[in-house]
Motif scaffolding. Structure first.
Motif, mmCIF file in Angstrom:
data_model
loop_
_atom_site.group_PDB
_atom_site.id
_atom_site.type_symbol
_atom_site.label_atom_id
_atom_site.label_comp_id
_atom_site.label_asym_id
_atom_site.label_seq_id
_atom_site.Cartn_x
_atom_site.Cartn_y
_atom_site.Cartn_z
ATOM 1 N N GLU A 1 -10.793 -54.464 94.770
ATOM 2 C CA GLU A 1 -10.963 -55.495 93.751
ATOM 3 C C GLU A 1 -9.618 -56.118 93.406
ATOM 4 O OE1 GLU A 1 -12.922 -54.233 90.126
ATOM 5 O OE2 GLU A 1 -12.440 -56.137 89.151
ATOM 6 N N GLU A 2 -9.665 -57.404 93.072
ATOM 7 C CA GLU A 2 -8.447 -58.078 92.614
ATOM 8 C C GLU A 2 -8.818 -58.853 91.355
ATOM 9 O OE1 GLU A 2 -6.674 -60.653 95.511
ATOM 10 O OE2 GLU A 2 -5.240 -61.438 94.074
ATOM 11 N N LYS A 3 -7.991 -58.758 90.327
ATOM 12 C CA LYS A 3 -8.246 -59.485 89.085
ATOM 13 C C LYS A 3 -7.012 -60.289 88.739
ATOM 14 C CE LYS A 3 -11.550 -56.952 86.258
ATOM 15 N NZ LYS A 3 -11.734 -56.452 84.891
ATOM 16 N N ILE A 4 -7.200 -61.512 88.251
ATOM 17 C CA ILE A 4 -6.051 -62.339 87.867
ATOM 18 C C ILE A 4 -6.159 -62.658 86.379
ATOM 19 C CG2 ILE A 4 -4.772 -64.478 88.302
ATOM 20 C CD1 ILE A 4 -5.965 -64.520 91.074
ATOM 21 N N SER A 5 -5.082 -62.424 85.663
ATOM 22 C CA SER A 5 -5.081 -62.685 84.226
ATOM 23 C C SER A 5 -5.080 -64.178 83.957
ATOM 24 C CB SER A 5 -3.827 -62.054 83.597
ATOM 25 O OG SER A 5 -3.613 -62.587 82.313
ATOM 26 N N GLU A 6 -5.963 -64.616 83.071
ATOM 27 C CA GLU A 6 -5.972 -66.037 82.691
ATOM 28 C C GLU A 6 -4.846 -66.329 81.710
ATOM 29 O OE1 GLU A 6 -9.879 -67.104 81.363
ATOM 30 O OE2 GLU A 6 -10.763 -66.539 83.290
ATOM 31 N N ILE A 7 -4.295 -65.271 81.125
ATOM 32 C CA ILE A 7 -3.238 -65.474 80.125
ATOM 33 C C ILE A 7 -1.887 -65.702 80.799
ATOM 34 C CG2 ILE A 7 -2.009 -64.405 78.186
ATOM 35 C CD1 ILE A 7 -4.565 -62.768 77.651
ATOM 36 N N ASP A 8 -1.539 -64.841 81.775
ATOM 37 C CA ASP A 8 -0.176 -64.916 82.311
ATOM 38 C C ASP A 8 -0.105 -64.786 83.830
ATOM 39 O OD1 ASP A 8 -0.587 -62.193 82.786
ATOM 40 O OD2 ASP A 8 0.253 -61.632 80.875
ATOM 41 N N SER A 9 -1.262 -64.928 84.522
ATOM 42 C CA SER A 9 -1.319 -64.882 86.000
ATOM 43 C C SER A 9 -0.944 -63.533 86.611
ATOM 44 C CB SER A 9 -0.420 -65.957 86.627
ATOM 45 O OG SER A 9 -0.820 -67.215 86.200
ATOM 46 N N THR A 10 -0.849 -62.489 85.787
ATOM 47 C CA THR A 10 -0.666 -61.141 86.348
ATOM 48 C C THR A 10 -1.864 -60.833 87.260
ATOM 49 O OG1 THR A 10 0.581 -60.368 84.445
ATOM 50 C CG2 THR A 10 -0.545 -58.682 85.723
ATOM 51 N N TYR B 1 -10.522 -42.141 96.932
ATOM 52 C CA TYR B 1 -9.960 -42.279 95.590
ATOM 53 C C TYR B 1 -9.407 -43.685 95.407
ATOM 54 C CZ TYR B 1 -10.418 -37.289 94.924
ATOM 55 O OH TYR B 1 -10.927 -36.033 94.795
ATOM 56 N N LEU B 2 -9.333 -44.106 94.146
ATOM 57 C CA LEU B 2 -8.860 -45.453 93.840
ATOM 58 C C LEU B 2 -7.486 -45.390 93.186
ATOM 59 C CD1 LEU B 2 -12.129 -46.945 92.275
ATOM 60 C CD2 LEU B 2 -11.343 -47.128 94.639
ATOM 61 N N ILE B 3 -6.657 -46.345 93.566
ATOM 62 C CA ILE B 3 -5.361 -46.485 92.887
ATOM 63 C C ILE B 3 -5.194 -47.950 92.508
ATOM 64 C CG2 ILE B 3 -4.156 -44.555 93.956
ATOM 65 C CD1 ILE B 3 -2.878 -46.702 95.847
ATOM 66 N N GLU B 4 -4.234 -48.208 91.647
ATOM 67 C CA GLU B 4 -4.036 -49.598 91.252
ATOM 68 C C GLU B 4 -2.581 -50.013 91.368
ATOM 69 O OE1 GLU B 4 -5.943 -48.956 87.527
ATOM 70 O OE2 GLU B 4 -4.032 -48.898 86.470
ATOM 71 N N SER B 5 -2.409 -51.291 91.618
ATOM 72 C CA SER B 5 -1.080 -51.879 91.762
ATOM 73 C C SER B 5 -1.148 -53.251 91.091
ATOM 74 C CB SER B 5 -0.721 -52.081 93.237
ATOM 75 O OG SER B 5 -1.192 -51.013 94.011
ATOM 76 N N VAL B 6 -0.008 -53.709 90.604
ATOM 77 C CA VAL B 6 -0.014 -54.960 89.824
ATOM 78 C C VAL B 6 1.127 -55.859 90.284
ATOM 79 C CG1 VAL B 6 -0.040 -55.911 87.475
ATOM 80 C CG2 VAL B 6 -0.805 -53.579 87.848
ATOM 81 N N LEU B 7 0.871 -57.157 90.292
ATOM 82 C CA LEU B 7 1.934 -58.145 90.519
ATOM 83 C C LEU B 7 2.175 -58.868 89.207
ATOM 84 C CD1 LEU B 7 1.118 -59.855 93.936
ATOM 85 C CD2 LEU B 7 2.984 -58.267 93.430
ATOM 86 N N ILE B 8 3.399 -58.813 88.731
ATOM 87 C CA ILE B 8 3.710 -59.353 87.406
ATOM 88 C C ILE B 8 4.695 -60.518 87.529
ATOM 89 C CG2 ILE B 8 4.568 -58.766 85.099
ATOM 90 C CD1 ILE B 8 4.132 -55.734 86.112
ATOM 91 N N CYS C 1 -0.800 -49.323 82.929
ATOM 92 C CA CYS C 1 -1.000 -48.335 83.983
ATOM 93 C C CYS C 1 -2.261 -47.493 83.781
ATOM 94 C CB CYS C 1 0.258 -47.494 84.149
ATOM 95 S SG CYS C 1 0.277 -45.864 83.540
ATOM 96 N N GLY C 2 -3.074 -47.462 84.833
ATOM 97 C CA GLY C 2 -4.265 -46.621 84.845
ATOM 98 C C GLY C 2 -5.504 -47.238 84.228
ATOM 99 N N GLN C 3 -5.359 -48.404 83.593
ATOM 100 C CA GLN C 3 -6.514 -48.913 82.847
ATOM 101 C C GLN C 3 -7.637 -49.429 83.740
ATOM 102 O OE1 GLN C 3 -5.379 -51.679 79.806
ATOM 103 N NE2 GLN C 3 -4.065 -50.216 78.770
ATOM 104 N N LEU C 4 -7.282 -50.223 84.767
ATOM 105 C CA LEU C 4 -8.351 -50.805 85.574
ATOM 106 C C LEU C 4 -9.056 -49.717 86.390
ATOM 107 C CD1 LEU C 4 -9.857 -53.338 86.257
ATOM 108 C CD2 LEU C 4 -8.233 -53.805 88.066
ATOM 109 N N ARG C 5 -8.264 -48.765 86.919
ATOM 110 C CA ARG C 5 -8.872 -47.667 87.673
ATOM 111 C C ARG C 5 -9.825 -46.893 86.762
ATOM 112 N NH1 ARG C 5 -7.469 -42.396 87.461
ATOM 113 N NH2 ARG C 5 -8.358 -41.072 89.074
#
Ligand code: SF4
Length: 361
Positions: free
Chosen positions: A69-78, A89-96, A336-340
């Motif tokens: 899954e990929e999610k894009i923030s409407e607030i700041d494009s994160t 298992y699932l892990i998460e990574s973010v582009l800020i 960290c960890g929230q979306l997972r």
């Protein structure tokens, strides 16, 4: 299962080549195929001999994470990515994004054993360390995803799920691959390790002679409060942690950044400001104040911005370099960890519903 070749540093690939009587320079060719051309099939490494390609095929695999899954923030494009590992298992990574920077925030473990009470990662406990290749592939996969938009990752921070220094060997190997000119070619000074504060590992890191940045999560100004927020403090109290940080600074001549989450009426009081100034008095460091990113299941709230500004100015008046930033991606559970965790809760719900469907009346 064959070993993922991405778990090997270039030095280790060189050792493999030498053990087979091959020339060491092939290590760079192999790395360029894997990390620059994103090849996942040894047969396509056409500048290697057929014999070497077959040897690689026999001994190794080239693993890729599955983008779930990929999610894009409407607030700041994160942009937040959920990746599935080979054992599901699932892990998460973010582009800020931040001004002219694009920082990749990478995970190092599935879950976390340190249980900081403001953090979603530790809520489902620790499952396992990520392999070196799984750490590197988060960066590589995200880079591939954004390439078509003409974007480039400028910085890397190990601040996703897990405590990076608790997966020390794999972390250091991943950094070597990310930093190597034939690997991901990211300057060491653009790479930051963010730790909850493990003094022995901080001192070990000082011996590595890596030019990476180190940031330490402080989040509290006395042992009583830090014990309550970060259980690791019971094992390594502030005095021991700060002494290791001072030694790190003196050995490496590098500044440490202290991260301080501002949580409303928990650690943003006047006495916290005074204690923090005293703790860091005479310490060559920076402080990064971060407004807490709330999430369901935790009662904490971010400090009001006016209070955060007062906190920042108070530290600056004491001569401490202090920045203040908002948590990014608050609309996409980017801390960290929230979306997972949201995924895991959905999976739990689905499993529960499935078991209800299958339960005889
Ligand atoms: S803040 Fe870091 S060390 Fe603490 S529980 Fe979360 S991931 Fe683990």
């Amino acid at each position: 299962m064959k070993e993922d070749i991405k778990n090997l540093t270039l030095e280790e690939i060189t050792q493999f080549l030498l053990s087979r009587g091959e020339k060491p320079y092939h290590a760079k060719q192999i790395a360029l195929w894997i990390y620059r051309r994103n090849i996942t099939d040894f047969a396509k490494m056409t500048d290697l001999s057929l014999k070497l390609r077959q040897a690689l095929e026999t001994n190794f695999s080239i693993q890729k994470l599955i983008l779930k899954e990929e999610k894009i923030s409407e607030i700041d494009s994160t942009r937040k990515f959920i990746f599935q590992l080979k054992d599901n298992y699932l892990i998460e990574s973010v582009l800020i994004p931040n001004l002219n920077r694009l920082t990749a925030c990478l995970s190092t473990q599935v879950g976390c054993k340190f249980g900081c009470i403001f953090c979603a990662s530790g809520m489902r406990g620790f499952i396992r360390n990520l392999e070196t290749g799984e750490i590197v592939d988060q960066l590589q996969s995200m880079m591939e995803e954004i390439k078509s938009f003409g974007q480039k990752v400028t910085n890397v921070v190990f601040m996703g799920m897990g405590e990076p220094l608790d997966n020390y060997e794999n972390l250091i190997k991943a950094i070597k691959i990310i930093n190597h000119p034939s690997g991901m070619n990211m300057g060491a000074r653009k790479i930051t390790i963010s730790t909850s504060g493990l003094p022995e590992k901080i001192l070990r890191l000082a011996q590595e002679k890596l030019q990476v940045e180190l940031s330490v999560s402080l989040h509290a100004t006395n042992d009583e409060l830090r014990n309550a927020l970060m259980p690791i403090n019971k094992r390594y109290p502030l005095k021991e942690l700060l002494s290791a940080c001072k030694e790190y600074t003196s050995l490496t001549k590098r500044l440490i950044t202290f991260e301080y989450l501002l949580i409303k009426e928990v650690n943003d009081r006047k006495e916290n400001l005074r204690e923090l100034s005293e703790l860091l008095h005479g310490f060559k460091c920076k402080v990064n104040l971060i407004l807490y990113n709330p999430f369901p299941g935790k009662e904490f709230k971010p400090s009001p911005i006016e209070k955060a500004i007062l906190f920042q100015r108070g530290l600056q008046r004491k001569g401490i370099i202090t920045t203040l930033r908002q948590s990014k991606g608050s609309d996409i559970e980017a801390a960290c960890g929230q979306l997972r965790r949201v995924h895991a809760m959905q999976e739990d719900r689905a499993n529960r519903d499935a078991s209800l469907v299958g339960t005889p009346e």
